[in-house]
Design a protein around this motif. Structure first.
Motif, mmCIF file in Angstrom:
data_model
loop_
_atom_site.group_PDB
_atom_site.id
_atom_site.type_symbol
_atom_site.label_atom_id
_atom_site.label_comp_id
_atom_site.label_asym_id
_atom_site.label_seq_id
_atom_site.Cartn_x
_atom_site.Cartn_y
_atom_site.Cartn_z
ATOM 1 N N UNK A 74 0.829 -1.199 0.000
ATOM 2 C CA UNK A 74 0.000 0.000 0.000
ATOM 3 C C UNK A 74 0.872 1.260 0.000
ATOM 4 N N UNK A 75 2.022 1.215 0.679
ATOM 5 C CA UNK A 75 2.949 2.352 0.658
ATOM 6 C C UNK A 75 3.446 2.598 -0.774
ATOM 7 N N UNK A 76 3.802 1.521 -1.470
ATOM 8 C CA UNK A 76 4.254 1.647 -2.860
ATOM 9 C C UNK A 76 3.112 2.136 -3.748
ATOM 10 N N UNK A 77 1.893 1.653 -3.493
ATOM 11 C CA UNK A 77 0.731 2.096 -4.280
ATOM 12 C C UNK A 77 0.518 3.594 -4.131
ATOM 13 N N UNK A 78 0.646 4.106 -2.925
ATOM 14 C CA UNK A 78 0.482 5.548 -2.711
ATOM 15 C C UNK A 78 1.562 6.332 -3.442
ATOM 16 N N UNK A 79 2.758 5.785 -3.482
ATOM 17 C CA UNK A 79 3.832 6.432 -4.241
ATOM 18 C C UNK A 79 3.461 6.531 -5.717
ATOM 19 N N UNK A 80 2.887 5.464 -6.269
ATOM 20 C CA UNK A 80 2.492 5.470 -7.675
ATOM 21 C C UNK A 80 1.309 6.394 -7.929
ATOM 22 N N UNK A 81 0.374 6.469 -6.981
ATOM 23 C CA UNK A 81 -0.785 7.343 -7.144
ATOM 24 C C UNK A 81 -0.379 8.809 -7.114
ATOM 25 N N UNK A 82 0.638 9.137 -6.334
ATOM 26 C CA UNK A 82 1.141 10.517 -6.318
ATOM 27 C C UNK A 82 1.637 10.915 -7.711
ATOM 28 N N UNK A 83 2.220 9.952 -8.420
ATOM 29 C CA UNK A 83 2.687 10.218 -9.785
ATOM 30 C C UNK A 83 1.531 10.604 -10.687
ATOM 31 N N UNK A 84 0.373 9.929 -10.535
ATOM 32 C CA UNK A 84 -0.803 10.286 -11.335
ATOM 33 C C UNK A 84 -1.260 11.704 -11.018
ATOM 34 N N UNK A 85 -1.160 12.091 -9.746
ATOM 35 C CA UNK A 85 -1.589 13.429 -9.353
ATOM 36 C C UNK A 85 -0.654 14.500 -9.917
ATOM 37 N N UNK A 86 0.635 14.181 -9.962
ATOM 38 C CA UNK A 86 1.611 15.147 -10.455
ATOM 39 C C UNK A 86 1.647 15.213 -11.977
ATOM 40 N N UNK A 87 1.249 14.107 -12.616
ATOM 41 C CA UNK A 87 1.212 14.086 -14.088
ATOM 42 C C UNK A 87 -0.207 13.713 -14.507
ATOM 43 N N UNK A 88 -1.150 14.654 -14.418
ATOM 44 C CA UNK A 88 -2.559 14.327 -14.723
ATOM 45 C C UNK A 88 -2.785 13.904 -16.168
ATOM 46 N N UNK A 89 -1.827 14.214 -17.061
ATOM 47 C CA UNK A 89 -1.976 13.796 -18.456
ATOM 48 C C UNK A 89 -2.130 12.287 -18.579
ATOM 49 N N UNK A 90 -1.485 11.526 -17.669
ATOM 50 C CA UNK A 90 -1.582 10.063 -17.704
ATOM 51 C C UNK A 90 -3.025 9.604 -17.555
ATOM 52 N N UNK A 91 -3.747 10.221 -16.623
ATOM 53 C CA UNK A 91 -5.144 9.853 -16.392
ATOM 54 C C UNK A 91 -6.028 10.367 -17.511
ATOM 55 N N UNK A 92 -5.757 11.590 -17.954
ATOM 56 C CA UNK A 92 -6.592 12.209 -18.992
ATOM 57 C C UNK A 92 -6.574 11.380 -20.269
ATOM 58 N N UNK A 93 -5.370 11.012 -20.728
ATOM 59 C CA UNK A 93 -5.283 10.285 -21.991
ATOM 60 C C UNK A 93 -5.733 8.828 -21.859
ATOM 61 N N UNK A 94 -5.572 8.238 -20.688
ATOM 62 C CA UNK A 94 -6.083 6.880 -20.498
ATOM 63 C C UNK A 94 -7.608 6.868 -20.430
#
Length: 265
Positions: free
Chosen positions: A12-32
């Motif tokens: 879960x700690x690693x998952x939160x690290x990866x989710x922070x990346x989505x927040x910092x690079x919203x383009x990843x979520x937008x284009x997906x």
């Protein structure tokens, strides 16, 4: 703390690290999110008029296939993320920490599952706007979404093995997607399998994509009048759950073993 609890906590700690990346690079979520919406609109309004499925509106028939394709394609992010972490040496830094060896994979697959949940939520709104409906009550609706996300999670473990097996992010981008196209289009995602030649029809009926799609259609009452013969058509929900469990049983240990080998190179 036992090993399973430790793996889940560290994961879960690693998952939160990866989710922070989505927040910092919203383009990843937008284009997906844009890609599945484009599929919905294209098939509903461009091809939908030419494809007729007896007993059901094609827009309702279509959505289960689009949902399944989306979570499968979304799982390919796992391969890209792990290949990137290997290339940058991030996984080697994780290995130097007092954490479970399975935590990196659990965290990666969990964060990509949560991303899939968000994308499916957006797609559901889009589907409602084009005319898709669930006709068989809340419990069966929830059961359908649980099967959908279970399949997406299982596919993430397949992608994890791919991401750990290739030597670059560029290869992971191709290898993570290319094998999904024949499985997606040789299935009942967009057309009834009865329209295919006999040999392809048998493959499509037992295809895990087809099993998930048909299970969703049955649970949401979006299926047509015809079902494939034999076990796939008579027990789609049972077969769908069986495929999910089989994929997890095979690819979770394979991915963890490959992670240990890859990280020690």
């Amino acid at each position: 703390m036992n090993q399973v609890a430790l793996a889940l906590t560290d994961g879960w700690v690693v998952a939160k690290r990866n989710l922070i990346k989505f927040r910092r690079i919203p383009d990843l979520v937008i284009f997906s999110t844009i890609q599945p919406i484009m599929f919905v609109l294209l098939f509903a309004y461009v091809f939908g008029g030419a494809i007729k499925v007896p007993g059901v509106n094609y827009k309702e028939y279509l959505m289960a296939g689009i949902f399944t394709q989306t979570v499968a394609f979304g799982a390919a992010i796992t391969a890209i993320g792990l290949a990137e972490d290997l290339q940058k040496g991030t996984i080697d830094r994780f290995r130097s920490l007092p954490m479970s060896r399975a935590a990196v994979l659990i965290g990666r697959t969990t964060s990509d599952l949560l991303n899939n949940v968000f994308v499916v939520l957006v797609m559901s709104v889009c589907g409602l706007l084009v005319g898709w409906r669930i006709h068989d009550g809340v419990p069966r609706a929830v059961a359908g979404f649980l099967i959908l996300f279970g399949f997406g999670y299982a596919m993430s473990w397949v992608s994890a093995l791919i991401g750990l097996s290739v030597k670059s992010v560029e290869v992971a981008q191709s290898a993570g997607f290319i094998w999904m196209f024949p499985l997606t289009f040789l299935s009942n995602a967009f057309i009834p399998t009865a329209t295919l030649p006999k040999v392809l029809q048998y493959f499509a009926d037992w295809n895990p994509f087809s099993s998930i799609v048909l299970a969703l259609r049955v649970l949401w009452a979006n299926t047509g009048l015809q079902r494939p013969p034999g076990f796939p058509g008579e027990h789609p929900v049972l077969l769908a759950v069986g495929w999910i469990l089989l994929i997890l049983l095979v690819f979770v240990p394979l991915s963890i073993r490959k992670y240990r080998q890859s990280a020690s190179r």
